[in-house]
Design an enzyme around this catalytic site. Structure first.
Site, PDB file in Angstrom:
ATOM      1  CD  GLU A   1       0.123  23.354   2.512  1.00 45.10           C
ATOM      2  OE1 GLU A   1       1.220  22.797   2.740  1.00 45.10           O
ATOM      3  OE2 GLU A   1      -0.965  22.855   2.840  1.00 45.10           O
TER       4      GLU A   1
ATOM      5  CD  GLU B   1      -3.474  21.791   5.804  1.00 48.41           C
ATOM      6  OE1 GLU B   1      -3.872  22.030   4.651  1.00 48.41           O
ATOM      7  OE2 GLU B   1      -3.107  22.672   6.597  1.00 48.41           O
TER       8      GLU B   1
END
Ligand code: CAA
Length: 698
Positions: free
Chosen positions: A131, A111
């Site tokens: 995640e 990210e």
């Protein structure tokens, strides 16, 4: 090298002409803990304020680019700056910022890279958004920026599977701009120079838009809801990616909301416990230190276990000498191993060439004497002490000095086996789980005299075989089977007292087990439990114990041994199994014999009783030291017994209930059966002191 300015403990800036390098050095995996977030924020602000550089390149020291947020911070009060704020600052930076990825850029790490204005990867690197495997979803813009770079279908694929994607594939999809060879710092300088020269374009991900992909979104949503109905984070992840067609700020708000909802769930804590537990089981002194050679392994017994163990070793590239007493048994063993390896090829786990190479490393033999030169022997024959002792006596005379002698026994006394040799220091238990080439658990059983390097070699073997090795002490059934032996009686008691086998299975499947205990019994073969009960009867049953096996005994005596005979608790014709109606008559008969009036159990009560019984014996296993810590019990159940990962394991789950409530439950059940339901001293102490199993994990 230009002058290096230390921004904080984990961040440096180095300026080379118009190029500024930001380096993150936060071992072991450069996770974005508070110091990294602060360092990045400060470095960016400083470079933009100074204005002496024209381009910024971000890279990492050590083995990898940022591998994600620091998971250890989850569940604790958040500390500013948050990762999304840092990434916004990167994206907003007036100076162009590029990132150089080596190793793995995962989760928050990828990210961060997506917030930079171009992504350069070094060959061999991988990117991913794993995640969901931690019970959450990408919460620092991943669900919004990846669709903008690479489209919604690719974002769905990556974020829902959690897979680590080779950078070539990521480049093809648009998530990586350039692949360049070299060390991270060199690539950072080279790529930054290209930005200055105008040969490497930069852009802000936030300025891109993405097309809606309604079909992909609804197909993925349907798939995750069907396959993993418990994992609410998967559904939220898909919904968040679908929101990437909104303006960025709105999409990010959707993502944040859903991310925070996931952070509050017990599944987040369960899955993170599983992540760290998997690593912590071998983070003990017994697993470290000197080891012995593992160049060649001997396996005795070509049955299901011996063949599975051989397959596992061959898949790890270790040559195996397989010994059987008769030619037909040996042939069957070789056939099973070949079938296992073929299965691995068809599941895409190995190439056909690797399978051929693995088979070439298999040496079948009918002579125990052929084990003279192996480094480790794993005995996997019938579970009878007399047979095992005879084999170990022979190994004692055949095997070379220093060879490790292991038994794959599932419950027998490893010390008694060891005493049938003159070298008990070389003996240990290596308890594999069926199918041994698939199941990841390996119980490493320490005998009273097992040498330190023998034990450490057990852990080294687990690592080579890509298994989760858990240390266990000697007792009947070690960690897993001992606990199973206790709580499985609860399923039988529930049926005796009023539930149907199907109701018990359905309730436990709804709790998260892949299969209820009666379906598992049918799959494993009901004759196995039958033989165990017979053995226990021969050894002398506890007269105070309520006999749990009568229904199962009568089913087996009908000739119904489960799936392999087409009938057990269920009937297995084509299609889904249906309850075996004749079992209802057997249950009614046994209730009548025992004067039992059937009562109703709610699904919740079924789960509560079953789980409480599991926790009771698990607590005793920790109390008497059979398992080193509660987390070791948890990993045994996650990797060997199909315990739902998102619940973290029996003792992690126990903490979500609390010791006081568990004691209350046990005392209530004890009014019906005071022998079976007894409060372990450790649990009572925890209830009195307000402590948890997690406190014992250290
Ligand atoms: N946070 C904290 N510690 C971490 C970590 C993380 N994200 N990732 C790994 N570690 C620790 C491990 O616990 C281990 O510690 P010990 O040595 O004390 O046991 C150490 O780093 C090394 O890890 P591995 O043994 O797993 O090393 P490996 O080389 O086999 O694998 C890896 C490296 C591929 C990065 C692997 O550790 C991994 O998959 N890590 C998790 C990656 C991940 O899930 N990232 C997403 C995090 S969540 C997130 O980022 C949320 C968000 O959207 C903001």
């Amino acid at each position: 090298m230009g002058e290096t300015i230390q921004v904080n403990d984990v961040t440096t800036i180095e300026q080379q002409g118009d190029i500024a390098l930001i380096c993150i050095d936060n071992p072991p995996v450069n996770a974005t803990g508070l110091a990294v977030r602060e360092g990045l924020q400060k470095a960016l602000a400083q470079l933009n304020a100074e204005g002496s550089a024209k381009v910024i390149a971000l890279y990492c020291a050590g083995r990898t680019f940022i591998a994600g947020a620091d998971i250890r911070e989850f569940g604790k009060p958040p500390q500013a700056p948050s990762l999304p704020d840092v990434i916004d600052a990167i994206e907003d930076s007036p100076l162009p910022v590029i990132s150089v990825i080596h190793g793995t850029a995962l989760g928050g790490g990828f990210e961060v890279a997506m917030g930079t204005h171009a992504r350069i990867a070094i060959p061999g690197a991988r990117i991913g958004l794993p995640e969901v495997l931690l019970g959450i979803l990408p919460g620092a813009g991943g669900t919004q920026r990846l669709p903008r770079l690479a489209g919604i279908p690719f974002a769905l694929d990556l974020a829902v599977s959690g897979r680590h994607v080779p950078v070539a594939e990521a480049q093809e999809k648009g998530a990586i701009d350039r692949i360049m060879e070299g060390a991270p710092r060199d690539v950072a300088l080279k790529a930054a120079q290209e930005v200055l020269d105008g040969t490497l374009a930069t852009r802000r991900t936030r300025d891109l838009t993405t097309d809606a992909a309604d079909d992909a979104v609804s197909a993925t949503l349907a798939m995750v809801t069907k396959k993993n109905p418990h994992l609410v984070n998967l559904q939220k992840c898909v919904e968040s990616i679908a929101a990437s067609t909104l303006p960025l700020a709105d999409g990010l708000a959707v993502e944040r909301q859903k991310f925070m909802e996931c952070m509050e769930t017990p599944q987040r804590s369960g899955m993170i416990h599983a992540f760290f537990g998997e690593r912590a089981v071998s983070n003990i002194p017994e697993a470290k230190g000197a080891t012995r050679d593992l160049k060649k392994i001997g396996v005795i017994g070509g049955g299901t276990m011996g063949s599975g163990i051989s397959t596992s070793c061959l898949m790890a590239g270790i040559p195996v000498r397989l010994v059987e007493v008769a030619q037909d048994g040996l042939d069957r063993g070789v056939q099973t191993i070949t079938k296992n390896l073929d299965g691995a090829v068809s599941r895409g786990k190995m190439s056909a060439e690797k399978r051929d190479a693995a088979l070439a490393m298999l040496e079948p033999s009918l002579a125990m004497e052929d084990l003279a030169d192996v480094d480790l022997v794993i005995e996997a024959v019938f579970e009878k002490m007399e047979i095992k002792k005879e084999i170990f006596g022979k190994l004692n005379t055949i095997c070379k000095d220093g060879a490790i002698l292991a038994s794959n026994t599932s419950y027998l006394d490893v010390n008694e086996i060891a005493e049938s040799t003159d070298r008990p220091q070389d003996v240990l238990g290596l308890h594999f789980f069926s199918p041994a080439h698939v199941m990841r658990l390996l119980e490493i059983v320490q005998g009273a005299k097992t040498a330190d390097d023998v034990l450490a070699t057990g852990f080294a073997l687990a690592k080579k075989l890509k298994k989760v090795g858990v240390l266990a002490q000697v007792c009947d059934g070690f960690i897993g089977n001992r606990i199973l032996g206790h709580y499985s009686k609860t399923a039988s008691y529930l049926v005796l007292d009023g539930a149907t086998p199907q109701q018990v299975d359905d309730a436990l499947e709804a709790f998260g087990f892949a299969m209820g205990p009666h379906k598992v019994g049918d799959l494993a073969g009901l004759d196995i439990g039958y033989m165990t009960r017979q053995r226990k009867r021969e050894e002398g049953m506890d007269p105070n114990e309520r006999y749990a096996g009568r229904v199962a005994d009568l089913i087996v005596e009908e000739g119904w041994k489960g799936r392999k005979t087409g009938k057990g608790y269920y009937v297995y014709d084509a299609g889904a199994p249906v309850p075996n109606e004749a079992v209802e008559d057997i249950i009614a008969k046994v209730r009548q014999e025992n004067g039992i009036t059937a009562k109703d159990f709610s699904d919740q009560e079924i789960v509560d009783r079953y789980m409480t019984a599991m926790i009771v014996e698990a607590a005793r296993v920790v109390e008497d030291g059979t398992a080193k810590r509660p987390l070791d019990v948890d990993m045994v159940f996650l990797f060997g017994y199909g315990f739902p990962r998102f619940r973290g394991g029996p003792l992690h789950y126990a903490d979500t209930i609390g010791a006081a409530e568990l004691v209350k439950r046990i005392e209530t059940y004890a009014k019906e059966d005071a022998h079976y339901w007894q409060v372990p001293a450790i649990l009572r102490k925890m209830a009195d002191e307000g402590t948890t199993f997690a406190d014992l994990n250290g």
